[in-house]
Structures are given as C-alpha cells and as structure tokens.
Scaffold this motif. Structure first.
Motif, short mmCIF file in Angstrom:
data_model
loop_
_atom_site.label_atom_id
_atom_site.label_comp_id
_atom_site.label_asym_id
_atom_site.label_seq_id
_atom_site.Cartn_x
_atom_site.Cartn_y
_atom_site.Cartn_z
N ILE A 193 0.94 -1.18 0.09
CA ILE A 193 0.04 0.03 -0.06
C ILE A 193 0.92 1.10 0.04
N ASP A 194 0.88 2.02 -0.84
CA ASP A 194 1.43 3.33 -1.00
C ASP A 194 1.60 4.19 0.39
N GLU A 195 2.75 4.69 0.76
CA GLU A 195 2.83 5.22 1.90
C GLU A 195 1.85 6.50 1.98
N GLY A 196 1.17 7.03 2.82
CA GLY A 196 0.26 8.14 3.10
C GLY A 196 -1.00 7.77 2.69
N THR A 197 -1.32 6.52 2.41
CA THR A 197 -2.78 6.31 1.88
C THR A 197 -3.31 5.95 3.18
N GLN A 198 -4.90 6.81 3.36
CA GLN A 198 -5.49 6.69 4.42
C GLN A 198 -6.25 5.07 4.43
N LEU A 199 -6.47 4.60 5.71
CA LEU A 199 -6.57 3.38 5.82
C LEU A 199 -8.31 3.30 5.87
N PRO A 200 -9.21 2.43 5.44
CA PRO A 200 -10.64 2.67 5.72
C PRO A 200 -11.12 2.64 7.29
N ARG A 201 -10.37 2.36 8.02
CA ARG A 201 -10.55 2.62 9.42
C ARG A 201 -9.33 2.31 10.31
N PRO A 202 -8.93 2.78 11.51
CA PRO A 202 -7.87 2.47 12.25
C PRO A 202 -7.64 0.96 12.08
N ILE A 203 -6.42 0.65 11.85
CA ILE A 203 -6.11 -0.91 12.18
C ILE A 203 -4.96 -1.32 13.24
N VAL A 204 -5.57 -2.11 14.09
CA VAL A 204 -4.69 -2.23 15.21
C VAL A 204 -3.97 -3.67 14.89
N GLU A 205 -2.50 -3.71 15.28
CA GLU A 205 -1.95 -4.90 15.08
C GLU A 205 -1.24 -5.14 16.39
N TYR A 206 -0.51 -6.38 16.47
CA TYR A 206 0.05 -7.06 17.68
C TYR A 206 1.46 -7.40 17.29
N CYS A 207 2.26 -7.03 17.87
CA CYS A 207 3.67 -7.69 17.76
C CYS A 207 4.27 -8.45 18.96
N TYR A 208 4.79 -9.26 18.55
CA TYR A 208 5.26 -9.88 20.06
C TYR A 208 6.78 -9.38 20.57
N LYS A 209 6.99 -9.03 21.65
CA LYS A 209 8.11 -8.07 21.97
C LYS A 209 9.12 -9.09 22.28
N ASP A 210 9.99 -9.23 21.18
CA ASP A 210 11.06 -9.98 21.35
C ASP A 210 11.98 -9.32 20.22
N ASP A 211 13.40 -8.94 20.89
CA ASP A 211 14.09 -8.22 19.81
C ASP A 211 14.90 -9.27 19.20
N SER A 212 15.23 -10.39 19.75
CA SER A 212 15.83 -11.37 19.05
C SER A 212 15.14 -11.96 17.82
N LEU A 213 13.90 -11.97 17.94
CA LEU A 213 12.98 -12.50 16.90
C LEU A 213 12.59 -11.13 15.81
N GLY A 214 12.85 -10.02 16.15
CA GLY A 214 12.59 -8.57 15.49
C GLY A 214 11.17 -8.46 15.51
N ASP A 215 10.62 -8.51 16.92
CA ASP A 215 9.21 -8.25 17.22
C ASP A 215 8.22 -8.68 16.14
N PRO A 216 8.02 -10.01 15.76
CA PRO A 216 7.22 -10.33 14.58
C PRO A 216 5.67 -10.11 15.13
N LEU A 217 4.94 -10.05 13.94
CA LEU A 217 3.68 -9.72 13.89
C LEU A 217 2.98 -10.88 14.34
N VAL A 218 1.97 -10.81 15.29
CA VAL A 218 1.16 -12.12 15.69
C VAL A 218 -0.24 -11.82 15.61
N THR A 219 -1.12 -13.10 15.57
CA THR A 219 -2.55 -12.66 15.72
C THR A 219 -3.03 -12.90 16.96
N GLU A 220 -4.28 -12.65 17.25
CA GLU A 220 -4.93 -12.91 18.36
C GLU A 220 -4.89 -14.50 18.78
#
Ligand code: 5GP
Length: 251
Positions: A107-134
C-alpha cells in the motif's frame, strides 16, 4: 552517596528502582536505534524531548480517563512511574499506511486506511518483534480474552486522543506503538498505558507539507532528529518558539 538500583536498561531508556515500593524511575537516554539496533547513534537532547512529550501525552490521557503508568515528572530526563508487569506485546495502531504495512501489503505510504487498524507484535528483539495474531496471543497465554478486549479499547482511545491533539497543531498521526502493563492494587489488577509515547514510537507528518517529524528522520537520514522533535514539542506549546534551539542546552 548511595547508588540506586538499576532494574533494566533498554535501547532508549533505563529503569531504576523508585523511592517507594511499586514505583520506578524511568530515565530517557539520548541513544537512538533503528532496524533492531543495527543503526545506532547518540542524539544529544532527544531524551529530554521524549521525556517531556511522553509526560504531556500521558497526563492528557489520564485527564480523559485513560489509565497510564505515569505518576510525575522528576527532572529533565526522568519521570516516576508505577511499576507494572508489561504485557509482551507491541500494540500498533495505524491510520495511514507507512512502514511495515506498506511493505507487507504493497500500500502506498500516506494512503488513508479505511479505518484504524490495530496490529500486535510479540515483544522479542531477538526475533525482530514479529507480527502475531490474537490466536497466538491466546494460545501462548500472553494476554487473556478480557485483556485483549480492554487493550483494543485502550488503543483506540489513545488513537482518538493523540490524533485530535496532533491535528490541532497541524500534524497527522500516521501510526503509533504503545505498550500496556498490568498494575496490581491489592486484589485487583488493571491495565495501564505504559512505557512511553513520543516521536520515537509514532509517525507524525506535517499536514500541509508531509514533512516527517518522527524517528523516520533518523531511520531514513532525512535531517536533524532533535529539530524534528523540537518542532513537535514547540507546536504543542512545550517550549517558547525562540528557545527551540535550546532543547539540548537547557539541562
Ligand atoms: P512499523 O511496523 O511500520 O515499523 O511501525 C509502526 C509504528 O510503530 C511506528 O510509529 C513505529 O515507530 C512504531 N514502532 C514499531 N516498533 C517499534 C519499536 O520497537 N520501538 C518503538 N519505539 N516504536 C516502534
């Protein structure tokens, strides 16, 4: 003089034992890192600005009833906060595409999203804080379902508050990251917004010019980082216009 006890040193902050049980002193360093600390620099004055800005956002949030860990400011670089058990998640809220969502979904930088999108990343620097699901969060027990409902609610309230505050000074809140902690009061536990909220953890673009006023200035070598953060602080009324350049010398 007695040496105080260091509890933890992270990339941008040091935590010391506080004066009373259940409190912590949070010290903001000038150390600046990006790309999981592959890029590092000490940027004089950054810690002072982040301390002040985080205080402003946290106190504003408590004024609208969003609980935070913030107790009081101690000095230019330190604040007293409630000790809390940090949930090992980075909660990211996005209003416009930038950074990893642009890369991941094309998605082009600056494109307005249809609504606020919430994401979760697992806090672990050694893994690079990977995106995780609920699903991951529930299965690995990082947070309960009730906590996830509360976290989503808190994240969206923080988003509305910060978006409005920024809009009022001509800044677009593209996205941000928060951390949530558990605070125990006797038999009760409640969730609070913890860590920091600052231009280190938000994307802030000037509404007219699109100029970046956040850590992307450092990540992408776009200029002087303290000038960008000072501009944010100045627009929010934290420093008289003619002392903008003194942010690094007034300690
Ligand atoms: P992205 O996923 O696009 O890299 O980041 C989304 C938002 O979360 C940006 O505002 C970014 O600054 C913030 N963010 C993501 N990970 C971290 C982190 O580990 N530390 C900090 N300070 N901010 C982060």
């Amino acid at each position: 003089m007695a040496r105080r006890k260091k509890i933890y040193e992270g990339k941008a902050k040091i935590l010391y034992e506080g004066p009373e049980p259940g409190t912590i002193v949070q010290y903001f360093k000038d150390d600046t890192t990006a790309f999981n600390a592959q890029k590092k620099e000490v940027i004089e004055g950054k810690g002072v600005l982040n301390n002040r800005l985080s205080e402003l956002f946290m106190t504003g949030l408590s004024q609208i009833g969003v609980p935070t860990h913030f107790i009081k400011s101690l000095n230019m670089r330190e604040q007293l906060v409630r000790n809390c058990e940090i949930i090992p998640l980075e909660i990211i809220v996005r209003n416009f595409a930038a950074g990893t969502i642009s890369a991941r979904l094309g998605i082009d930088e600056g494109t307005q999203l249809p609504r606020p999108i919430v994401e979760y990343c697992y806090k672990d620097d050694s893994l690079g804080d990977p995106l995780v699901t609920e699903e991951h969060i529930a299965a690995f027990g990082w947070a309960s379902q009730q906590e996830m409902d509360d976290i989503l609610n808190l994240a969206l309230r923080v988003n509305d508050f910060l978006s409005g505050m920024m809009l009022a000074v001509g800044i677009r809140l593209i996205d941000f990251k928060i951390e949530i902690g558990r605070v125990y009061d006797g038999d009760f536990m409640r969730l609070v917004v913890a860590d920091e909220i600052s231009p280190d953890s938000c994307r802030l673009w000037d509404i007219d010019t699109g100029q970046k006023l956040d850590k992307d200035v450092f990540r992408q070598n776009l200029g002087n980082l303290t000038d960008a953060y000072t501009e944010v602080a100045s627009r929010l009324g934290l420093m008289p216009k003619n002392t903008k350049q003194n942010a690094t010398t007034s300690e």
